[in-house]
Design a protein around this motif. Structure first.
Motif, mmCIF file in Angstrom:
data_model
loop_
_atom_site.group_PDB
_atom_site.id
_atom_site.type_symbol
_atom_site.label_atom_id
_atom_site.label_comp_id
_atom_site.label_asym_id
_atom_site.label_seq_id
_atom_site.Cartn_x
_atom_site.Cartn_y
_atom_site.Cartn_z
ATOM 1 N N SER A 1 0.824 -1.207 0.000
ATOM 2 C CA SER A 1 0.000 0.000 0.000
ATOM 3 C C SER A 1 0.861 1.260 0.000
ATOM 4 O O SER A 1 0.500 2.261 -0.629
ATOM 5 C CB SER A 1 -0.960 -0.003 1.186
ATOM 6 N N VAL A 2 2.012 1.224 0.674
ATOM 7 C CA VAL A 2 2.916 2.377 0.640
ATOM 8 C C VAL A 2 3.458 2.561 -0.778
ATOM 9 O O VAL A 2 3.555 3.691 -1.274
ATOM 10 C CB VAL A 2 4.062 2.193 1.670
ATOM 11 N N GLY A 3 3.783 1.472 -1.449
ATOM 12 C CA GLY A 3 4.271 1.560 -2.826
ATOM 13 C C GLY A 3 3.224 2.116 -3.770
ATOM 14 O O GLY A 3 3.518 2.955 -4.626
ATOM 15 N N ARG A 4 1.979 1.669 -3.623
ATOM 16 C CA ARG A 4 0.886 2.199 -4.461
ATOM 17 C C ARG A 4 0.687 3.681 -4.217
ATOM 18 O O ARG A 4 0.508 4.466 -5.150
ATOM 19 C CB ARG A 4 -0.402 1.455 -4.169
ATOM 20 N N SER A 5 0.711 4.060 -2.947
ATOM 21 C CA SER A 5 0.525 5.470 -2.606
ATOM 22 C C SER A 5 1.632 6.322 -3.201
ATOM 23 O O SER A 5 1.377 7.408 -3.731
ATOM 24 C CB SER A 5 0.485 5.655 -1.093
ATOM 25 N N ALA A 6 2.861 5.845 -3.119
ATOM 26 C CA ALA A 6 3.984 6.589 -3.692
ATOM 27 C C ALA A 6 3.846 6.701 -5.205
ATOM 28 O O ALA A 6 4.118 7.754 -5.787
ATOM 29 C CB ALA A 6 5.296 5.911 -3.329
ATOM 30 N N ARG A 7 3.403 5.623 -5.858
ATOM 31 C CA ARG A 7 3.232 5.635 -7.311
ATOM 32 C C ARG A 7 2.139 6.625 -7.717
ATOM 33 O O ARG A 7 2.289 7.389 -8.674
ATOM 34 C CB ARG A 7 2.893 4.233 -7.805
ATOM 35 N N ILE A 8 1.036 6.628 -6.994
ATOM 36 C CA ILE A 8 -0.063 7.561 -7.288
ATOM 37 C C ILE A 8 0.389 8.996 -7.070
ATOM 38 O O ILE A 8 0.125 9.878 -7.891
ATOM 39 C CB ILE A 8 -1.296 7.217 -6.429
ATOM 40 N N PHE A 9 1.099 9.230 -5.969
ATOM 41 C CA PHE A 9 1.589 10.577 -5.677
ATOM 42 C C PHE A 9 2.531 11.055 -6.776
ATOM 43 O O PHE A 9 2.443 12.193 -7.244
ATOM 44 C CB PHE A 9 2.296 10.587 -4.321
ATOM 45 N N LYS A 10 3.425 10.177 -7.220
ATOM 46 C CA LYS A 10 4.374 10.535 -8.270
ATOM 47 C C LYS A 10 3.653 10.877 -9.572
ATOM 48 O O LYS A 10 3.988 11.852 -10.245
ATOM 49 C CB LYS A 10 5.344 9.376 -8.490
ATOM 50 N N SER A 11 2.645 10.094 -9.935
ATOM 51 C CA SER A 11 1.920 10.369 -11.175
ATOM 52 C C SER A 11 1.125 11.666 -11.078
ATOM 53 O O SER A 11 1.033 12.411 -12.057
ATOM 54 C CB SER A 11 1.008 9.206 -11.541
#
Length: 96
Positions: free
Chosen positions: A31-41
């Motif tokens: 979930s931390v990885g998904r959140s980071a990916r969404i934030f980056k996009s």
């Protein structure tokens, strides 16, 4: 800020294991990885929007006044044409 040695890092890892449990850690990391990916996009999209806005706000140049439609009116009418071509925006739409 104090330096973290190996004992402090092990203590932090042990506390995290106690709080979340070993079964929940992969879900937490995912979930931390998904959140980071969404934030980056989202940040990248905001930067692209800012660049497009800056390109659209070119300095105004004096235009010659001519009779008939100007180029900006044609661009505006083509954008409006796309809006009015949508089925939900038709006047004789039976859904209304």
């Amino acid at each position: 800020m104090p330096n973290l040695g190996p004992m402090e890092i092990l203590l932090i890892i042990f506390v995290i294991l106690l709080l979340f449990g070993s079964a929940k850690l992969p879900d937490l990391a995912r979930s931390v990885g998904r959140s980071a990916r969404i934030f980056k996009s989202e940040v990248k999209e905001m930067q692209n929007d800012e660049v497009q806005t800056n390109q659209n706000q070119a300095p105004a140049q004096p235009r010659e006044i001519t009779s008939g439609n100007s180029g900006s009116t044609a661009a505006q009418s083509s954008a409006e044409q796309g809006f009015w071509d949508r089925p939900e925006n038709q006047r004789n739409n039976p859904a209304n």
